[in-house]
Design a protein around this motif. Sequence first.
Motif, PDB file in Angstrom:
ATOM      1  N   PRO A  59      11.534  16.809  40.697  1.00  0.00           N
ATOM      2  CA  PRO A  59      12.565  17.509  41.482  1.00  0.00           C
ATOM      3  C   PRO A  59      12.343  17.408  42.990  1.00  0.00           C
ATOM      4  O   PRO A  59      13.306  17.362  43.758  1.00  0.00           O
ATOM      5  N   VAL A  60      11.083  17.374  43.416  1.00  0.00           N
ATOM      6  CA  VAL A  60      10.781  17.214  44.846  1.00  0.00           C
ATOM      7  C   VAL A  60      11.259  15.857  45.333  1.00  0.00           C
ATOM      8  O   VAL A  60      11.909  15.740  46.382  1.00  0.00           O
ATOM      9  N   TYR A  61      10.982  14.820  44.569  1.00  0.00           N
ATOM     10  CA  TYR A  61      11.363  13.475  44.987  1.00  0.00           C
ATOM     11  C   TYR A  61      12.879  13.298  44.929  1.00  0.00           C
ATOM     12  O   TYR A  61      13.457  12.559  45.734  1.00  0.00           O
ATOM     13  N   ASP A  62      13.511  13.981  43.991  1.00  0.00           N
ATOM     14  CA  ASP A  62      14.989  13.951  43.949  1.00  0.00           C
ATOM     15  C   ASP A  62      15.562  14.602  45.206  1.00  0.00           C
ATOM     16  O   ASP A  62      16.562  14.125  45.764  1.00  0.00           O
ATOM     17  N   LEU A  63      14.928  15.681  45.664  1.00  0.00           N
ATOM     18  CA  LEU A  63      15.382  16.336  46.889  1.00  0.00           C
ATOM     19  C   LEU A  63      15.185  15.424  48.090  1.00  0.00           C
ATOM     20  O   LEU A  63      16.051  15.350  48.976  1.00  0.00           O
ATOM     21  N   TYR A  64      14.052  14.717  48.133  1.00  0.00           N
ATOM     22  CA  TYR A  64      13.834  13.760  49.217  1.00  0.00           C
ATOM     23  C   TYR A  64      14.919  12.676  49.220  1.00  0.00           C
ATOM     24  O   TYR A  64      15.372  12.245  50.285  1.00  0.00           O
ATOM     25  N   ASP A  65      15.317  12.234  48.028  1.00  0.00           N
ATOM     26  CA  ASP A  65      16.404  11.243  47.954  1.00  0.00           C
ATOM     27  C   ASP A  65      17.679  11.787  48.592  1.00  0.00           C
ATOM     28  O   ASP A  65      18.406  11.061  49.285  1.00  0.00           O
ATOM     29  N   ARG A  66      17.963  13.057  48.376  1.00  0.00           N
ATOM     30  CA  ARG A  66      19.155  13.670  48.963  1.00  0.00           C
ATOM     31  C   ARG A  66      19.049  13.724  50.482  1.00  0.00           C
ATOM     32  O   ARG A  66      20.045  13.497  51.191  1.00  0.00           O
ATOM     33  N   TYR A 110       7.419   7.539  45.771  1.00  0.00           N
ATOM     34  CA  TYR A 110       7.260   8.544  46.815  1.00  0.00           C
ATOM     35  C   TYR A 110       6.859   7.917  48.148  1.00  0.00           C
ATOM     36  O   TYR A 110       7.362   8.302  49.201  1.00  0.00           O
ATOM     37  N   GLU A 111       5.953   6.952  48.112  1.00  0.00           N
ATOM     38  CA  GLU A 111       5.535   6.324  49.370  1.00  0.00           C
ATOM     39  C   GLU A 111       6.691   5.570  50.023  1.00  0.00           C
ATOM     40  O   GLU A 111       6.784   5.520  51.257  1.00  0.00           O
ATOM     41  N   GLU A 112       7.580   5.012  49.216  1.00  0.00           N
ATOM     42  CA  GLU A 112       8.776   4.382  49.783  1.00  0.00           C
ATOM     43  C   GLU A 112       9.670   5.432  50.428  1.00  0.00           C
ATOM     44  O   GLU A 112      10.267   5.195  51.503  1.00  0.00           O
ATOM     45  N   GLN A 113       9.767   6.601  49.819  1.00  0.00           N
ATOM     46  CA  GLN A 113      10.536   7.696  50.424  1.00  0.00           C
ATOM     47  C   GLN A 113       9.935   8.116  51.768  1.00  0.00           C
ATOM     48  O   GLN A 113      10.664   8.348  52.736  1.00  0.00           O
ATOM     49  N   LEU A 114       8.614   8.210  51.820  1.00  0.00           N
ATOM     50  CA  LEU A 114       7.963   8.608  53.065  1.00  0.00           C
ATOM     51  C   LEU A 114       8.223   7.585  54.169  1.00  0.00           C
ATOM     52  O   LEU A 114       8.398   7.950  55.339  1.00  0.00           O
ATOM     53  N   ARG A 115       8.248   6.310  53.804  1.00  0.00           N
ATOM     54  CA  ARG A 115       8.565   5.286  54.811  1.00  0.00           C
ATOM     55  C   ARG A 115       9.966   5.498  55.368  1.00  0.00           C
ATOM     56  O   ARG A 115      10.201   5.396  56.568  1.00  0.00           O
ATOM     57  N   LYS A 116      10.905   5.817  54.492  1.00  0.00           N
ATOM     58  CA  LYS A 116      12.288   6.034  54.934  1.00  0.00           C
ATOM     59  C   LYS A 116      12.432   7.329  55.728  1.00  0.00           C
ATOM     60  O   LYS A 116      13.257   7.417  56.644  1.00  0.00           O
ATOM     61  N   LEU A 117      11.635   8.332  55.364  1.00  0.00           N
ATOM     62  CA  LEU A 117      11.721   9.617  56.052  1.00  0.00           C
ATOM     63  C   LEU A 117      11.033   9.601  57.411  1.00  0.00           C
ATOM     64  O   LEU A 117      11.314  10.453  58.259  1.00  0.00           O
ATOM     65  N   GLY A 118      10.101   8.651  57.610  1.00  0.00           N
ATOM     66  CA  GLY A 118       9.531   8.520  58.944  1.00  0.00           C
ATOM     67  C   GLY A 118       8.031   8.653  59.068  1.00  0.00           C
ATOM     68  O   GLY A 118       7.542   9.102  60.113  1.00  0.00           O
ATOM     69  N   ILE A 119       7.242   8.259  58.038  1.00  0.00           N
ATOM     70  CA  ILE A 119       5.795   8.306  58.193  1.00  0.00           C
ATOM     71  C   ILE A 119       5.391   7.349  59.296  1.00  0.00           C
ATOM     72  O   ILE A 119       6.008   6.293  59.497  1.00  0.00           O
ATOM     73  N   THR A 120       4.363   7.701  60.050  1.00  0.00           N
ATOM     74  CA  THR A 120       4.006   6.943  61.255  1.00  0.00           C
ATOM     75  C   THR A 120       3.542   5.524  60.947  1.00  0.00           C
ATOM     76  O   THR A 120       3.820   4.599  61.710  1.00  0.00           O
ATOM     77  N   ALA A 121       2.809   5.346  59.847  1.00  0.00           N
ATOM     78  CA  ALA A 121       2.272   4.025  59.514  1.00  0.00           C
ATOM     79  C   ALA A 121       1.812   4.019  58.071  1.00  0.00           C
ATOM     80  O   ALA A 121       1.649   5.073  57.452  1.00  0.00           O
ATOM     81  N   ASP A 122       1.580   2.830  57.530  1.00  0.00           N
ATOM     82  CA  ASP A 122       1.148   2.731  56.138  1.00  0.00           C
ATOM     83  C   ASP A 122      -0.261   3.279  55.950  1.00  0.00           C
ATOM     84  O   ASP A 122      -0.651   3.586  54.827  1.00  0.00           O
ATOM     85  N   ASN A 123      -1.027   3.416  57.049  1.00  0.00           N
ATOM     86  CA  ASN A 123      -2.369   3.997  56.935  1.00  0.00           C
ATOM     87  C   ASN A 123      -2.411   5.423  57.462  1.00  0.00           C
ATOM     88  O   ASN A 123      -3.490   5.960  57.726  1.00  0.00           O
ATOM     89  N   GLY A 124      -1.239   6.052  57.587  1.00  0.00           N
ATOM     90  CA  GLY A 124      -1.165   7.413  58.145  1.00  0.00           C
ATOM     91  C   GLY A 124      -1.395   8.496  57.123  1.00  0.00           C
ATOM     92  O   GLY A 124      -0.773   9.561  57.191  1.00  0.00           O
ATOM     93  N   TYR A 125      -2.311   8.261  56.175  1.00  0.00           N
ATOM     94  CA  TYR A 125      -2.586   9.215  55.099  1.00  0.00           C
ATOM     95  C   TYR A 125      -3.976   9.814  55.267  1.00  0.00           C
ATOM     96  O   TYR A 125      -4.989   9.166  54.986  1.00  0.00           O
ATOM     97  N   THR A 126      -4.059  11.060  55.712  1.00  0.00           N
ATOM     98  CA  THR A 126      -5.325  11.750  55.862  1.00  0.00           C
ATOM     99  C   THR A 126      -5.078  13.231  56.097  1.00  0.00           C
ATOM    100  O   THR A 126      -4.037  13.614  56.644  1.00  0.00           O
TER     101      THR A 126
END
Length: 425
Positions: A59-66, A110-126
């Motif tokens: 349901p969280v990822y469905d909300l991100y899709d919206r 989910y990681e594809e969603q984060l890219r679309k939503l605006g994560i700073t970089a592919d290594n921006g996980y910490t």
Amino acid sequence: MQLTPQQQALLDGAQGETMAKVVKTLVMYGDTFGAQRMVPVTSEYGHTVISFGLAVMKPVYDLYDRLIEAGLTSGQKFTADPRPLDKNVPTSLLEDIVFRKIMYTQQARYEEQLRKLGITADNGYTCTCYLEQVGNQPRKGDILSWAESSAVVYANSVLGARCNRNSGMLELMGSIAGFVPEFGLLTDEGRKAHWLIEVKCQSRPEPQLLGSAIGMKVMEDVPYVRGLDTWLGTELNDENCAYLKDFGAATASNGAVGLYHIENLTPEAREQGEALLHEGYQTYVIDDAELERVKRSYPVIWKDPAARPELCFVGCPHLTLEQLHQWTEKLHDALRQQNRLQVAVPTVFTAAPAVLDAFKDTVEGYKLQSMGVILSYICPLMYMNNPLCKKKTVITNSNKLRTYTSARYYTDAEILDILSGKEGH
């Protein structure tokens, strides 16, 4: 709550139904805590605590899709908590099947969603997004929309930014809308301390243990800590910031602390001193005996408390570059004293991808890995969420990991003894 004309327009649907729901959610959140208004988010970047594609969270990822379909991806860019998977971290075949086929089946989506939503970089996980190598370090006075408890308490306390302990979805909504409700730790009154902590130890207390004791005593209140500057001094250098990172994470996980003040050291304590103490504050004295009492109170939930450790995690929150260097030297010396070349227990040190990039190919990096230590970017807590991993005899120096999982806590010195194979450990 009094909204500005622009905020009211968003609530009324000026930028579509989805944005209106985002704003409505923030308004309801603020109303719950008595906020009178919204304040702008002023930090350069946001941060999301949700970094894992658990199947049960569809349901969280469905909300991100919206949110993505509505075009709400041009707000504040953000970093994210650590990834849950790394093929270099030891797993059995069955554990790996559970990770990849049952638990984290939504990770790629989910990681594809984060890219679309605006994560700073592919290594921006910490979880340590505020480190220099990562680049998401707020300035003093910045208003944030974060949720990761260890990052929130660090930003509030060490950096002097302002952020409440938000939830995982609300943090992103604040970044999208560009404002958050003003209450709690965003206010001057909410940043005052209801507890005076008198530290009267004979030597520098273990940060994870001291933070645990304080967190369990004050819970969500703000503590003002006196006496710690005896060992830390009055400068926020790399070593002290690493100490406060681990200290704060323990206060936030063993309690619910979102802000602490260290007398003569942290920004607001240096500026305001005892004026930060709220009228009618309580006092808690911590000495060596009290820390030992707290440590003895931790439950050991292994099936066999006398079993040998199968795995060791160091780095929850993620280690700093300074800590990686310190651990390398300490572990090298401990192994040499026991005439060993490699660690006696499979060991994983975790740090931000950008920190690992700055360390692993250096002389010290090769030295640490030659001792059998695995360097990883994962979240140890996400690893331990695997039901099969919960049955493992895992040890750690992290009070956060101990609190949320079946991992057993040991001090840094005890971890070194165990890893070096010292007799009696």
